[in-house]
Design a protein around this motif. Sequence first.
Motif, mmCIF file in Angstrom:
data_model
loop_
_atom_site.group_PDB
_atom_site.id
_atom_site.type_symbol
_atom_site.label_atom_id
_atom_site.label_comp_id
_atom_site.label_asym_id
_atom_site.label_seq_id
_atom_site.Cartn_x
_atom_site.Cartn_y
_atom_site.Cartn_z
ATOM 1 N N GLU A 34 0.827 -1.211 0.000
ATOM 2 C CA GLU A 34 0.000 0.000 0.000
ATOM 3 C C GLU A 34 0.853 1.249 0.000
ATOM 4 O OE1 GLU A 34 -4.081 -1.647 2.119
ATOM 5 O OE2 GLU A 34 -2.858 -0.189 3.182
ATOM 6 N N LEU A 60 -1.172 4.251 -1.587
ATOM 7 C CA LEU A 60 -2.443 4.120 -0.883
ATOM 8 C C LEU A 60 -2.286 4.366 0.613
ATOM 9 C CD1 LEU A 60 -3.561 0.993 -2.834
ATOM 10 C CD2 LEU A 60 -4.844 3.117 -2.768
ATOM 11 N N PRO A 116 -1.812 7.419 -5.977
ATOM 12 C CA PRO A 116 -1.984 6.241 -6.845
ATOM 13 C C PRO A 116 -2.061 6.643 -8.321
ATOM 14 C CG PRO A 116 -3.479 6.118 -4.975
ATOM 15 C CD PRO A 116 -2.802 7.464 -4.898
ATOM 16 N N ARG A 117 -2.732 7.777 -8.589
ATOM 17 C CA ARG A 117 -2.905 8.170 -9.986
ATOM 18 C C ARG A 117 -1.584 8.623 -10.609
ATOM 19 N NH1 ARG A 117 -8.352 10.864 -11.956
ATOM 20 N NH2 ARG A 117 -8.965 8.813 -11.210
ATOM 21 N N SER A 175 -10.875 -4.813 -3.600
ATOM 22 C CA SER A 175 -10.263 -3.609 -4.142
ATOM 23 C C SER A 175 -9.847 -3.705 -5.601
ATOM 24 C CB SER A 175 -9.051 -3.227 -3.286
ATOM 25 O OG SER A 175 -8.293 -4.369 -2.984
ATOM 26 N N GLY A 176 -10.038 -4.857 -6.230
ATOM 27 C CA GLY A 176 -9.599 -4.993 -7.614
ATOM 28 C C GLY A 176 -10.671 -4.664 -8.618
ATOM 29 N N LEU A 216 -11.298 1.310 -15.031
ATOM 30 C CA LEU A 216 -11.507 1.849 -13.687
ATOM 31 C C LEU A 216 -10.421 2.859 -13.307
ATOM 32 C CD1 LEU A 216 -13.678 1.379 -11.599
ATOM 33 C CD2 LEU A 216 -12.233 -0.320 -10.525
ATOM 34 N N ASP A 217 -9.191 2.627 -13.770
ATOM 35 C CA ASP A 217 -8.134 3.562 -13.402
ATOM 36 C C ASP A 217 -7.628 4.379 -14.597
ATOM 37 O OD1 ASP A 217 -6.902 1.533 -14.710
ATOM 38 O OD2 ASP A 217 -5.576 0.944 -13.078
ATOM 39 N N TYR A 220 -10.281 8.532 -17.192
ATOM 40 C CA TYR A 220 -10.082 9.976 -17.340
ATOM 41 C C TYR A 220 -9.098 10.299 -18.459
ATOM 42 C CZ TYR A 220 -5.838 8.751 -14.875
ATOM 43 O OH TYR A 220 -4.652 8.165 -14.537
#
Lengths: 381, 503
Positions: free
Chosen positions: B300, B305, B325-326, B343-344, B357-358, B361
Amino acid sequence: MTDRVNINEEIQKLMVRSVRGRSEFEDLVVVPVFAVIVALFLGALTMLATGVDLPTIGRSFVALAVGSVGSLNAISETLTAAAPLTLAGLGLAIGFRTGLFNIGAEGQLLMGGLAAVIFGFSFPNLPFLVLMPMCLVAGALVGALYAAIAGFLKATTGAHEVISTIMLNLISFRLLDYMLRLDWIQKEGRADPISKSVPDNAELPRLLEFLDPNLRLHAGIFLVIAAVFFVHWLLFKSKIGFEFRASGENPDAARYAGIRSSLIIVAAMATAGAFAGLAGANQVLGVLDRASPGFSAAIGFDAIAVALLGRSHPYGVALAGLLFGALEAGGRQMQVDAGVSIDLIGIIQALIIVFIAAPLLVRAIFPWGFRKQGSNGGGEA
Amino acid sequence: MDVELRGLTKRFGKVVANNGVNLKIRGGEVLGLLGENGAGKSTMMNMLSGLYSPDEGEILIDGKPVVFEGPGDAIAAGIGMVHQHFMLVPVFTVAENVVLGVEPTKALDYLDLNAARRQVREIEETYGLEVDPDDLIENLPVGIQQRVEIIKVLFRSADVLILDEPTAVLTPQEVEDFFKIVRALRDAGKALVFITHKLGEILEIADRISVLRAGQIVGEGDPKTSSPAELAEMMVGRPVNFAVQKTAFAPGAPVLSVQNLSVLNEADERVVDRVSFDVQSGEVVGIAGVQGNGQSELIEALTGLRTSASGTVAFEGRDVTRASPRDLHAMGVAHIPEDRLRSGIITSFTVAENMVLDSYYDDRFSNGPQVDWPAVNQWAAKYAHEFDVRTPSIFQLAGNLSGGNQQKLVVARELSRDTKLVIASQPTRGLDVGSIEYIHSRLMAARAEGDGVLIVSSELDEIMGLSDRILVMFKGRIVAEFDATSGVRDRARVGLAMAGEAA
């Protein structure tokens, strides 16, 4: 070469949307319809239990239908009642999708409505095309700010939004009472807490006045229609809506994917509050003409039911808003024609929610309405 | 007591979960039931334990047909099930949990806890199950909780014990202890059904093996003569490649450098203690260790995280100790989280939505404030196909996929872009052989392309098979390091280090 073609075919196959399944249809249509039927039936039993005779019960249901859709006036009343419920319900739906159980629409609605009134009588000389939209914006903005307090508290301290929005409701009730007695807000020459009136050029114009001056349907209905489509776009097409839904469905996965949950909580609460504020502005600019203590008339609480009944989907919320608007308009007629208390409508509304919230109960009552489920398909809870 | 299943068939709608299953379970014997996820193992055992009733076929106990109306009938007949997910009340003691539902009482319904304690002790002594009847469940490690589940079943006088994936939650040491218990029960004449998809375990513990595939028994095996390869082929339906295919080890510059990193947990305890290590390009570093020794918190911290207490993390020479994280995602760090369901993925989102999901954007998938869904769908379909995510369509909810396909979905999302560092936590936990094989090959492909790969796993075999270098974590510190490229693959020494013995 043929391999290439095959791969493309397989990829294309993955992109074929399957036809909506029977179970989705059951969930979205059959359960709500049955819920309404059972609720009406139990409503009749309630009347029977309170000593109302059968012919009166029959008359009251006729009145309910006539009062909600039986005439132009009835339809106008239904739509007028549905408008604020739908607006506030849309906001709540956004919150629910984000995993926020916002109980504060009532307070946000009051604050937004009050802001619209104040903005309206403060700038009476602005032209209609400027003043009316600005009043709506003021209502949305103040509703958003008021809701953002709860969002901010949750994001920074973890304070649960159910508690904080309930408290903010209580604060808003008393704050409204206090403000309505302030010199610059209270209507001149009145001793009771009541605000100055909104000038005519800030009001949402009535649409059917040319037919009959008593028809109350006003331009807010266009706002509602636009809001329904906007919220659909926001939730399902926009980036921020994706973030809202991801945070709501699985906050951990959203965080792992780099979505800033604290920002999302504040943004979602503010958006929800903006719609509640709009609902308040819609009421004061379209119907009430001024603010008085408790002018929200529990719309903010009924809207929770509307959002739940509509499954937090904008189209569902619109339909649920119409149903609740019809029940309200019809309920008034019921009281007049059959002399049945309007409280009964409250009971019927509550029963509908109970049955919507318990789809398994509805399935148990109407086993023939549903396809038989395998032992593996019980994932309703 | 002998139990026989004869021609059992169970259908759910159009899906045939079990098709004419024949199975014999004998007292004093461990029957290994092998099958991939979704092969129908659980359905079969749920029929045996009275949860489902079969559509066709019959269950015979000592030659006499029986019909179970519910789990109560099966328990009364002496069949007990130890579930994969324990069903214990955390705030109750061991004794209270064991007697729950069949409490010994004195007059006036007074709960006789002394009798309960005594009876629990008797069972413990008979089968060598060491547990203190007065311990609270919540204070016990998972391995001991499992013993309580077994005692619960024995307390209800079961002669047939069904063990559903019993080792999934256990550490290697706990597995050893667990096997001792299973042998003791067998020697006492109990019939045991050991359900698993782990080949090594079934070869070690079973006296007889039945393999289930697509709802049917496809073969029997004798653990003394069968090889893992034969059993795996029977289970999967095609030859399985066990040896991980690795290209030659060609490490490059360090991708990740961790210096003196310390991380606190929620209770402000130092769970990662001054850890330092590098991961080089083209290198797989495996972190071995029993779960709960700080690996989760370390990962993490590395993925942004969790904020670290002290120390630095550098990615390609840049300090990323405080990166989000981004930010890390944008720099080319892929993260396969340890718990895919938590969390996946988002189970109520579609495969397509989960695929972005990630990255929703990103300019590729959006224009202005709007997500470009056609572009997302194109991309999702392409990579769902490429990464072998088996789904009828990309509009299917991720929660409807099997565990293996869910994990492949996560791997597809994380590895389908240009990565430089892959951080994978328990990448194959709970998966079937075919999926494990596939995910390992993908991780090796990332290594071959020059990515640094950091793998955390409590499966020692996985760490040994994949890693170029092995670090062992114990109580928040790296207590041992093994170079796996020079051919020194001393399993025992790694295992000892995991248990905290200095290497």
